[in-house]
Every structure is written in structure tokens, then in C-alpha cells.
Motif scaffolding. Sequence first.
Motif, PDB file in Angstrom:
ATOM      1  N   VAL A   1      16.567 -23.833  42.978  1.00  0.00           N
ATOM      2  CA  VAL A   1      17.739 -24.244  42.203  1.00  0.00           C
ATOM      3  C   VAL A   1      17.687 -25.739  41.925  1.00  0.00           C
ATOM      4  N   CYS A   2      17.498 -26.527  42.964  1.00  0.00           N
ATOM      5  CA  CYS A   2      17.517 -27.988  42.849  1.00  0.00           C
ATOM      6  C   CYS A   2      16.420 -28.504  41.923  1.00  0.00           C
ATOM      7  N   LEU A   3      15.194 -28.048  42.138  1.00  0.00           N
ATOM      8  CA  LEU A   3      14.078 -28.586  41.373  1.00  0.00           C
ATOM      9  C   LEU A   3      13.910 -27.927  40.010  1.00  0.00           C
ATOM     10  N   LEU A   4      14.808 -27.024  39.677  1.00  0.00           N
ATOM     11  CA  LEU A   4      14.853 -26.469  38.331  1.00  0.00           C
ATOM     12  C   LEU A   4      15.991 -27.104  37.527  1.00  0.00           C
ATOM     13  N   LEU A   5      17.152 -27.243  38.152  1.00  0.00           N
ATOM     14  CA  LEU A   5      18.327 -27.709  37.424  1.00  0.00           C
ATOM     15  C   LEU A   5      18.457 -29.233  37.364  1.00  0.00           C
ATOM     16  N   GLN A   6      17.932 -29.976  38.346  1.00  0.00           N
ATOM     17  CA  GLN A   6      18.005 -31.439  38.259  1.00  0.00           C
ATOM     18  C   GLN A   6      17.201 -31.982  37.085  1.00  0.00           C
ATOM     19  N   PRO A   7      15.934 -31.585  36.908  1.00  0.00           N
ATOM     20  CA  PRO A   7      15.225 -32.067  35.709  1.00  0.00           C
ATOM     21  C   PRO A   7      15.853 -31.568  34.409  1.00  0.00           C
ATOM     22  N   LEU A   8      16.440 -30.369  34.459  1.00  0.00           N
ATOM     23  CA  LEU A   8      17.124 -29.846  33.274  1.00  0.00           C
ATOM     24  C   LEU A   8      18.278 -30.754  32.876  1.00  0.00           C
ATOM     25  N   ALA A   9      19.050 -31.233  33.846  1.00  0.00           N
ATOM     26  CA  ALA A   9      20.184 -32.107  33.549  1.00  0.00           C
ATOM     27  C   ALA A   9      19.724 -33.388  32.853  1.00  0.00           C
ATOM     28  N   GLY A  10      18.675 -33.997  33.356  1.00  0.00           N
ATOM     29  CA  GLY A  10      18.166 -35.217  32.737  1.00  0.00           C
ATOM     30  C   GLY A  10      17.592 -34.983  31.349  1.00  0.00           C
ATOM     31  N   SER A  11      16.884 -33.888  31.206  1.00  0.00           N
ATOM     32  CA  SER A  11      16.285 -33.568  29.926  1.00  0.00           C
ATOM     33  C   SER A  11      17.345 -33.289  28.860  1.00  0.00           C
ATOM     34  N   LEU A  12      18.362 -32.516  29.220  1.00  0.00           N
ATOM     35  CA  LEU A  12      19.430 -32.229  28.266  1.00  0.00           C
ATOM     36  C   LEU A  12      20.268 -33.462  27.961  1.00  0.00           C
ATOM     37  N   ALA A  13      20.474 -34.326  28.960  1.00  0.00           N
ATOM     38  CA  ALA A  13      21.225 -35.567  28.729  1.00  0.00           C
ATOM     39  C   ALA A  13      20.486 -36.478  27.750  1.00  0.00           C
ATOM     40  N   ALA A  14      19.156 -36.414  27.767  1.00  0.00           N
ATOM     41  CA  ALA A  14      18.358 -37.217  26.837  1.00  0.00           C
ATOM     42  C   ALA A  14      18.256 -36.566  25.470  1.00  0.00           C
ATOM     43  N   GLY A  15      18.770 -35.341  25.336  1.00  0.00           N
ATOM     44  CA  GLY A  15      18.749 -34.665  24.053  1.00  0.00           C
ATOM     45  C   GLY A  15      17.486 -33.886  23.775  1.00  0.00           C
ATOM     46  N   ASN A  16      16.712 -33.613  24.803  1.00  0.00           N
ATOM     47  CA  ASN A  16      15.452 -32.900  24.616  1.00  0.00           C
ATOM     48  C   ASN A  16      15.640 -31.392  24.689  1.00  0.00           C
ATOM     49  N   PRO A  17      14.968 -30.646  23.823  1.00  0.00           N
ATOM     50  CA  PRO A  17      14.951 -29.196  24.019  1.00  0.00           C
ATOM     51  C   PRO A  17      14.141 -28.899  25.272  1.00  0.00           C
ATOM     52  N   THR A  18      14.594 -27.942  26.064  1.00  0.00           N
ATOM     53  CA  THR A  18      13.982 -27.717  27.374  1.00  0.00           C
ATOM     54  C   THR A  18      13.756 -26.237  27.614  1.00  0.00           C
ATOM     55  N   VAL A  19      12.596 -25.925  28.192  1.00  0.00           N
ATOM     56  CA  VAL A  19      12.253 -24.565  28.590  1.00  0.00           C
ATOM     57  C   VAL A  19      12.148 -24.555  30.106  1.00  0.00           C
ATOM     58  N   LEU A  20      12.807 -23.574  30.751  1.00  0.00           N
ATOM     59  CA  LEU A  20      12.767 -23.448  32.203  1.00  0.00           C
ATOM     60  C   LEU A  20      11.851 -22.302  32.601  1.00  0.00           C
ATOM     61  N   LYS A  21      11.037 -22.541  33.647  1.00  0.00           N
ATOM     62  CA  LYS A  21      10.199 -21.486  34.176  1.00  0.00           C
ATOM     63  C   LYS A  21      10.291 -21.502  35.692  1.00  0.00           C
ATOM     64  N   PRO A  22      10.967 -20.513  36.259  1.00  0.00           N
ATOM     65  CA  PRO A  22      10.989 -20.422  37.714  1.00  0.00           C
ATOM     66  C   PRO A  22       9.599 -20.046  38.225  1.00  0.00           C
ATOM     67  N   SER A  23       9.341 -20.361  39.479  1.00  0.00           N
ATOM     68  CA  SER A  23       8.054 -20.023  40.077  1.00  0.00           C
ATOM     69  C   SER A  23       7.883 -18.516  40.145  1.00  0.00           C
ATOM     70  N   GLU A  24       6.661 -18.063  39.926  1.00  0.00           N
ATOM     71  CA  GLU A  24       6.396 -16.634  40.060  1.00  0.00           C
ATOM     72  C   GLU A  24       6.393 -16.201  41.517  1.00  0.00           C
ATOM     73  N   LEU A  25       6.407 -17.158  42.440  1.00  0.00           N
ATOM     74  CA  LEU A  25       6.445 -16.833  43.860  1.00  0.00           C
ATOM     75  C   LEU A  25       7.872 -16.653  44.389  1.00  0.00           C
ATOM     76  N   CYS A  26       8.868 -16.970  43.561  1.00  0.00           N
ATOM     77  CA  CYS A  26      10.265 -16.771  43.986  1.00  0.00           C
ATOM     78  C   CYS A  26      10.559 -15.287  44.099  1.00  0.00           C
ATOM     79  N   PRO A  27      11.260 -14.920  45.173  1.00  0.00           N
ATOM     80  CA  PRO A  27      11.616 -13.500  45.305  1.00  0.00           C
ATOM     81  C   PRO A  27      12.639 -13.077  44.275  1.00  0.00           C
TER      82      PRO A  27
END
Length: 111
Positions: A85-111
Motif C-alpha cells: 500500500v505504502c510503496l504504491l500510493l506514496q509515489p502515486l500521490a507525488g506523480s498525480l500532484a505533479a500532473g503526470n499520468p500514472t500507471v500502477l502495477k502491484p507486485s505479482e508476488l502479492c497475495p
Amino acid sequence: MLRNHWTELQGALAKDLGKEATEAVCTELALVDQEVSLMLKNVEGWMKPSKVPSPGFCAPAFSKVTPRPRSGPACLVIAPSNYPVCLLLQPLAGSLAAGNPTVLKPSELCP
């Protein structure tokens, strides 16, 4: 979204990763909440044009930098499996605040 689904995220972190409620709040949810609050509080000031010094050979000139959102290729955020959660949503917040389009990819190792 984060505040509306706080307890569900705690439950998911407990079920999937075995994190206790206190650990989930301290290491994941509270950090993201603070990051988003910081972005919302400061983004207007960060987007204001700022005056910068002009090169001497251009005198008398005035220069300014105007931040603008990107419209080009998207930023890709790939989260690891240990803090999903933390290492997916923290960079997302900064990227969206800068106005960048962003794609999220969770780890394939997450249950």
C-alpha cells in the motif's frame, strides 16, 4: 479513498501479509495519509510561476519558470510485495500532484 476504506485496508493487510493493525497503520496507512495531506496542502504553491535569474549576457532580461503537467508518456509505479500500500500510493500521490499520468502495477508476488 484511503480514509473511507481504512478498516478494510487494515483487514486486507492482516489477512494477506499477517500485519497487525498497529503495524499496518504505522508502516503503511498513516504514511500515505500524511503524504496525500502534504500534497493537497502545498500543490497550489508548487504550481505557481517563480522568478529565476537570467544569464548575464541576456541583460536586461527577466526569466520565470512555469510548472506544467506532463501530457506525454505515463509514469509507471511498480510496488514491491513487502509494503504494497505504502510503496504504491506514496509515489502515486507525488506523480498525480505533479500532473503526470500514472500507471500502477502491484507486485505479482502479492497475495
